[in-house]
Design a protein around this motif. Structure first.
Motif, mmCIF file in Angstrom:
data_model
loop_
_atom_site.group_PDB
_atom_site.id
_atom_site.type_symbol
_atom_site.label_atom_id
_atom_site.label_comp_id
_atom_site.label_asym_id
_atom_site.label_seq_id
_atom_site.Cartn_x
_atom_site.Cartn_y
_atom_site.Cartn_z
ATOM 1 N N GLU A 217 0.836 -1.200 0.000
ATOM 2 C CA GLU A 217 0.000 0.000 0.000
ATOM 3 C C GLU A 217 0.867 1.246 0.000
ATOM 4 O O GLU A 217 2.064 1.181 0.335
ATOM 5 N N PRO A 218 0.297 2.402 -0.362
ATOM 6 C CA PRO A 218 1.071 3.652 -0.314
ATOM 7 C C PRO A 218 1.413 4.010 1.133
ATOM 8 O O PRO A 218 0.707 3.617 2.072
ATOM 9 N N ALA A 219 2.471 4.783 1.308
ATOM 10 C CA ALA A 219 2.885 5.184 2.650
ATOM 11 C C ALA A 219 1.963 6.256 3.231
ATOM 12 O O ALA A 219 1.858 6.396 4.450
ATOM 13 N N VAL B 132 -1.940 8.632 2.637
ATOM 14 C CA VAL B 132 -3.279 8.604 2.028
ATOM 15 C C VAL B 132 -3.271 9.318 0.679
ATOM 16 O O VAL B 132 -3.818 8.822 -0.312
ATOM 17 N N HIS C 73 -1.374 10.095 -2.314
ATOM 18 C CA HIS C 73 -0.194 9.563 -2.979
ATOM 19 C C HIS C 73 -0.319 9.734 -4.486
ATOM 20 O O HIS C 73 -1.312 10.261 -4.983
ATOM 21 N N LYS D 177 -4.458 1.817 -2.780
ATOM 22 C CA LYS D 177 -5.254 2.402 -1.709
ATOM 23 C C LYS D 177 -4.595 2.086 -0.379
ATOM 24 O O LYS D 177 -4.155 0.951 -0.157
ATOM 25 N N LYS D 178 -4.507 3.055 0.488
ATOM 26 C CA LYS D 178 -3.973 2.816 1.825
ATOM 27 C C LYS D 178 -5.116 2.332 2.714
ATOM 28 O O LYS D 178 -6.020 3.094 3.042
ATOM 29 N N SER E 96 -4.537 0.478 5.725
ATOM 30 C CA SER E 96 -4.167 0.379 7.136
ATOM 31 C C SER E 96 -4.811 1.516 7.931
ATOM 32 O O SER E 96 -4.835 2.670 7.495
ATOM 33 N N GLU F 268 4.091 -0.909 3.457
ATOM 34 C CA GLU F 268 3.871 0.394 2.824
ATOM 35 C C GLU F 268 5.128 0.861 2.101
ATOM 36 O O GLU F 268 6.251 0.599 2.540
ATOM 37 N N ASP G 92 -3.738 15.454 5.200
ATOM 38 C CA ASP G 92 -4.176 14.667 6.357
ATOM 39 C C ASP G 92 -5.207 15.391 7.201
ATOM 40 O O ASP G 92 -5.920 14.760 7.989
#
Length: 414
Positions: A235-237, A239, A241, A247-248, A250, A271, A404
């Motif tokens: 997943e991306p590191a 949200v 990206h 898709k993130k 986690s 990630e 964020d």
């Protein structure tokens, strides 16, 4: 010598029109483009990563899904979903970061089905052009590549069309995020292909987390063959990206995680940062001569890191190729040539409402020097929408995301 048309007729007669399972792929002659989509009898190729992989005891094979007719792994699920869709005379509408939309449009064209595709404005321009080339009616939404909430952006736009009393009788969506056929396509084909191609030696499977159909379907099949196979999701590191299709998930509330994800097959989630993903993809091209997209770069980076301390055979899903992302790669390539880095000024307009926010955004742009970029922070959707419309009117290219704090982030270069 028998004319090709007669050979084609013989094939169609013997196997039935548009029946990929019965096609003799040795001849490479087909009655329509549908039959080109990968299956257990016509698998996409797997190629070993050689020079880029420093770990001789950890073999990595890329499964190159770009060899599907519309260039991505989404061709598989598009076919399954179209076959299983109770469409009636409705128009198909689907949200997509590009690949699913391209596949659905191409197949719908071959089947004579009308289609509309909703896309985030931030997807690569190459994908938008491909969709227009195929004749898709594009519905562009001003949102991030993969919004957190199903009610936002492209997904929200499609949800409104299929649920609104005014339009629900005109549209139907395959809904790749919730359609079990998304998983089934990979359980019945992609998974068995990998098992056969590795002769059962696969010990690790890496795939990106997007709609989660690939990892759920392949993971379930491989675990049934050997429960010790490790299934690793990437997943991306962050949200917000720049890795289309990922898709993130986690720390995401359960109601926002794709409903088709089968967590029971996941052994680990890794990630990967955007920069790592892009640079790994560039190195893949330059060290092994394989052109891949940034999402492949992310999944491959995870596998390369994994291999530093492990042994065995790993399969990495490469969902598409580099050609759909040339505009995304441009900034990395320009940095290598010594071109001055793009200068960015930030303007926090999140305490303003429309129309003042739009006016201040235009003033901020006028204060920029040529080549400078404005990073505009806007708090509410109305301010964001009107600012985007104004910049579109001025002919300015822009990208958008959410930070964020939930603010809209608009990037525009003078």
């Amino acid at each position: 010598m028998t004319p090709i048309s007669e050979v084609q007729q013989q094939i169609t007669t013997l196997q039935g029109e548009s029946n990929p399972e019965a096609t003799d792929h040795r001849l490479r002659v087909y009655s329509d483009v549908v039959q080109l989509i990968a299956s257990t009898d016509n698998p996409t190729p797997m190629v070993r990563v050689n020079r880029l992989n420093p770990s001789p005891g950890f073999e990595i094979y890329l499964k190159l899904e770009r060899y599907n007719p519309f260039g991505s792994i989404k061709d598989r699920i598009a076919l399954e979903m179209l076959r299983g869709l109770n469409r009636g005379d409705k128009t198909i509408v689907e949200p997509s970061s590009g690949n699913t939309g391209i596949a659905l449009t191409g197949l719908a064209n071959a089947m004579g089905i009308p289609v509309q595709i909703a896309v985030p404005s931030g997807i690569p321009e190459e994908k938008k052009l491909l969709l227009r080339l195929l004749g898709a009616e594009l519905l562009e939404a001003d949102d991030a590549l993969c919004p957190m909430f199903p009610s936002e952006g492209a997904r929200g736009l499609v949800n409104a069309l299929i649920k609104s009393p005014a339009t629900k009788d005109r549209f139907v969506s395959p809904n790749q995020y919730e359609n079990p056929l998304n998983v089934e396509a990979h359980y019945r084909n992609t998974g068995p292909e990998i098992w056969r191609q590795t002769q059962g030696r696969v010990a690790y499977f890496f795939a990106g987390l997007g709609t989660c159909g690939t990892i759920s379907g392949v993971g379930r099949f491989l675990k049934e063959q050997n429960p010790d196979i490790r299934i690793i999701g990437v997943e991306p590191a962050v949200v917000n990206h720049k890795l289309p299709g990922l898709k993130k998930i986690s720390n995401l509330a359960p109601e926002y995680v794709p409903k088709i994800l089968d967590r029971s097959v996941l052994d680990e989630v890794v990630e990967v940062a955007d920069d790592t993903a892009f640079r790994t993809a560039l190195e893949m091209a330059r060290r092994d001569g394989i052109l891949v997209g940034p999402t492949t770069g992310a999944v491959l980076a995870a596998a390369l890191n994994y291999g530093k301390t492990r042994h065995g055979l790993a399969v990495v899903i490469s969902p598409d190729d580099a050609l759909k992302y040339l505009s995304f790669y441009k900034e990395f390539l320009e940095a290598e040539t010594g071109k001055p880095a793009e200068r960015t000024k930030e303007f926090d307009l999140s305490n303003l409402v429309c129309p003042l926010s739009k006016i201040k955004a235009v003033e901020a742009l006028n204060d920029l020097s040529p080549g400078e970029t404005a990073r505009l922070l806007l708090a509410d959707r109305e301010s964001f929408k009107n600012t985007v419309q104004e910049f579109n009117r001025l002919g300015l290219k822009q990208t958008s995301s959410r930070d964020d704090a939930g603010r809209f982030v608009l990037m525009v270069t003078r």
